[in-house]
Design a protein around this motif. Structure first.
Motif, PDB file in Angstrom:
ATOM      1  N   LEU A   7      19.189  85.703 -11.642  1.00 57.81           N
ATOM      2  CA  LEU A   7      20.380  84.920 -11.966  1.00 57.81           C
ATOM      3  C   LEU A   7      20.084  83.814 -12.967  1.00 57.81           C
ATOM      4  CD1 LEU A   7      22.183  84.675  -8.535  1.00 57.81           C
ATOM      5  CD2 LEU A   7      22.737  86.116 -10.482  1.00 57.81           C
ATOM      6  N   SER A  19      29.634  84.410 -17.505  1.00 61.10           N
ATOM      7  CA  SER A  19      30.424  85.604 -17.194  1.00 61.10           C
ATOM      8  C   SER A  19      30.326  86.632 -18.306  1.00 61.10           C
ATOM      9  CB  SER A  19      31.884  85.231 -16.956  1.00 61.10           C
ATOM     10  OG  SER A  19      31.994  84.504 -15.760  1.00 61.10           O
ATOM     11  N   LEU A  22      26.983  88.376 -17.960  1.00 62.03           N
ATOM     12  CA  LEU A  22      27.004  89.328 -16.847  1.00 62.03           C
ATOM     13  C   LEU A  22      27.828  90.563 -17.189  1.00 62.03           C
ATOM     14  CD1 LEU A  22      26.070  89.861 -13.972  1.00 62.03           C
ATOM     15  CD2 LEU A  22      28.169  88.772 -13.179  1.00 62.03           C
ATOM     16  N   PHE A  26      26.727  94.562 -17.096  1.00 56.93           N
ATOM     17  CA  PHE A  26      27.459  95.608 -16.384  1.00 56.93           C
ATOM     18  C   PHE A  26      27.875  96.738 -17.332  1.00 56.93           C
ATOM     19  CE2 PHE A  26      27.939  92.619 -12.854  1.00 56.93           C
ATOM     20  CZ  PHE A  26      27.811  93.470 -11.778  1.00 56.93           C
ATOM     21  N   ILE A  38      20.166  92.594  -8.453  1.00 61.97           N
ATOM     22  CA  ILE A  38      20.355  91.170  -8.726  1.00 61.97           C
ATOM     23  C   ILE A  38      19.437  90.377  -7.807  1.00 61.97           C
ATOM     24  CG2 ILE A  38      21.985  89.259  -8.847  1.00 61.97           C
ATOM     25  CD1 ILE A  38      24.199  91.319  -9.292  1.00 61.97           C
ATOM     26  N   PHE A  41      20.338  87.149  -5.239  1.00 62.03           N
ATOM     27  CA  PHE A  41      21.757  87.348  -4.975  1.00 62.03           C
ATOM     28  C   PHE A  41      22.231  86.520  -3.786  1.00 62.03           C
ATOM     29  CE2 PHE A  41      25.490  89.624  -3.382  1.00 62.03           C
ATOM     30  CZ  PHE A  41      26.231  89.725  -4.550  1.00 62.03           C
ATOM     31  N   LEU A  60      31.042  83.013 -12.021  1.00 56.04           N
ATOM     32  CA  LEU A  60      30.097  84.125 -11.929  1.00 56.04           C
ATOM     33  C   LEU A  60      30.419  85.004 -10.726  1.00 56.04           C
ATOM     34  CD1 LEU A  60      27.517  85.593 -12.791  1.00 56.04           C
ATOM     35  CD2 LEU A  60      26.239  83.977 -11.403  1.00 56.04           C
ATOM     36  N   VAL A  61      30.684  84.392  -9.585  1.00 54.87           N
ATOM     37  CA  VAL A  61      31.034  85.152  -8.380  1.00 54.87           C
ATOM     38  C   VAL A  61      32.302  85.963  -8.635  1.00 54.87           C
ATOM     39  CG1 VAL A  61      31.767  84.963  -5.978  1.00 54.87           C
ATOM     40  CG2 VAL A  61      29.860  83.597  -6.792  1.00 54.87           C
ATOM     41  N   THR A  63      33.410  87.065 -11.472  1.00 52.67           N
ATOM     42  CA  THR A  63      33.078  88.156 -12.394  1.00 52.67           C
ATOM     43  C   THR A  63      32.429  89.317 -11.658  1.00 52.67           C
ATOM     44  OG1 THR A  63      32.806  86.626 -14.233  1.00 52.67           O
ATOM     45  CG2 THR A  63      31.778  88.780 -14.464  1.00 52.67           C
ATOM     46  N   ILE A  64      31.512  89.005 -10.761  1.00 55.02           N
ATOM     47  CA  ILE A  64      30.844  90.065  -9.989  1.00 55.02           C
ATOM     48  C   ILE A  64      31.859  90.804  -9.123  1.00 55.02           C
ATOM     49  CG2 ILE A  64      29.217  90.506  -8.104  1.00 55.02           C
ATOM     50  CD1 ILE A  64      27.436  88.358  -9.324  1.00 55.02           C
ATOM     51  N   ALA A  67      33.897  93.127 -11.254  1.00 51.96           N
ATOM     52  CA  ALA A  67      33.147  94.159 -11.968  1.00 51.96           C
ATOM     53  C   ALA A  67      32.787  95.351 -11.086  1.00 51.96           C
ATOM     54  CB  ALA A  67      31.873  93.574 -12.565  1.00 51.96           C
ATOM     55  N   VAL A  68      32.743  95.150  -9.787  1.00 49.29           N
ATOM     56  CA  VAL A  68      32.325  96.246  -8.904  1.00 49.29           C
ATOM     57  C   VAL A  68      33.466  96.998  -8.319  1.00 49.29           C
ATOM     58  CG1 VAL A  68      30.080  95.388  -8.293  1.00 49.29           C
ATOM     59  CG2 VAL A  68      32.028  94.588  -7.020  1.00 49.29           C
TER      60      VAL A  68
END
Length: 68
Positions: A7, A19, A22, A26, A38, A41, A60-61, A63-64, A67-68
Protein backbone atom coordinates in the motif's frame (compact mmCIF):
# COMPACT_ATOMS: atom_id res chain seq x y z
CA UNK A 1 1.09 -14.02 -12.91
CA UNK A 2 0.75 -12.22 -9.59
CA UNK A 3 1.14 -8.54 -8.75
CA UNK A 4 2.32 -7.93 -5.18
CA UNK A 5 1.18 -4.51 -4.09
CA UNK A 6 2.40 -2.75 -0.97
CA UNK A 7 0.00 0.00 0.00
CA UNK A 8 2.89 2.38 0.62
CA UNK A 9 3.83 2.23 -3.05
CA UNK A 10 0.52 3.58 -4.33
CA UNK A 11 -0.20 6.37 -1.82
CA UNK A 12 0.22 9.91 -3.07
CA UNK A 13 -0.09 13.23 -1.30
CA UNK A 14 -1.94 14.64 -4.32
CA UNK A 15 -5.71 14.51 -4.09
CA UNK A 16 -7.13 11.57 -6.04
CA UNK A 17 -3.76 10.21 -7.22
CA UNK A 18 -3.88 7.18 -4.92
CA UNK A 19 -7.16 6.01 -6.44
CA UNK A 20 -5.80 6.61 -9.94
CA UNK A 21 -2.71 4.54 -9.12
CA UNK A 22 -4.84 1.71 -7.80
CA UNK A 23 -7.21 1.82 -10.77
CA UNK A 24 -4.21 1.57 -13.11
CA UNK A 25 -3.03 -1.56 -11.31
CA UNK A 26 -6.51 -3.15 -11.47
CA UNK A 27 -6.69 -2.43 -15.24
CA UNK A 28 -3.26 -3.98 -15.79
CA UNK A 29 -4.23 -7.06 -13.79
CA UNK A 30 -7.43 -7.46 -15.81
CA UNK A 31 -5.60 -7.12 -19.14
CA UNK A 32 -2.87 -9.58 -18.20
CA UNK A 33 -5.13 -11.98 -16.24
CA UNK A 34 -3.20 -11.46 -12.98
CA UNK A 35 -3.89 -11.98 -9.33
CA UNK A 36 -3.34 -8.95 -7.09
CA UNK A 37 -1.91 -9.59 -3.64
CA UNK A 38 -2.32 -6.48 -1.47
CA UNK A 39 0.29 -6.55 1.28
CA UNK A 40 -0.73 -4.73 4.46
CA UNK A 41 -4.40 -5.04 3.46
CA UNK A 42 -5.31 -5.37 7.12
CA UNK A 43 -4.52 -1.68 7.59
CA UNK A 44 -7.58 -0.96 5.43
CA UNK A 45 -9.78 -3.05 7.69
CA UNK A 46 -10.27 -0.30 10.24
CA UNK A 47 -13.67 1.17 10.89
CA UNK A 48 -14.38 3.30 7.81
CA UNK A 49 -15.47 6.32 9.81
CA UNK A 50 -12.34 6.35 12.00
CA UNK A 51 -11.88 10.02 12.99
CA UNK A 52 -8.07 9.92 12.84
CA UNK A 53 -8.08 8.74 9.23
CA UNK A 54 -7.47 11.18 6.41
CA UNK A 55 -9.57 11.36 3.25
CA UNK A 56 -7.11 9.65 0.94
CA UNK A 57 -7.38 6.37 2.85
CA UNK A 58 -11.19 6.52 2.66
CA UNK A 59 -11.03 7.17 -1.09
CA UNK A 60 -8.66 4.22 -1.48
CA UNK A 61 -11.08 1.90 0.35
CA UNK A 62 -13.94 3.13 -1.84
CA UNK A 63 -11.87 2.51 -4.97
CA UNK A 64 -11.12 -1.05 -3.89
CA UNK A 65 -14.78 -1.73 -3.11
CA UNK A 66 -15.91 -0.48 -6.52
CA UNK A 67 -13.13 -2.26 -8.42
CA UNK A 68 -13.94 -5.78 -7.25
Amino acid sequence: MMIVLGLGTIFSSKLGETSKNLAKIFRKAAQEDCIIFIDEFDSLGKVRDYSQDHGEMKRLVNTIFTAV
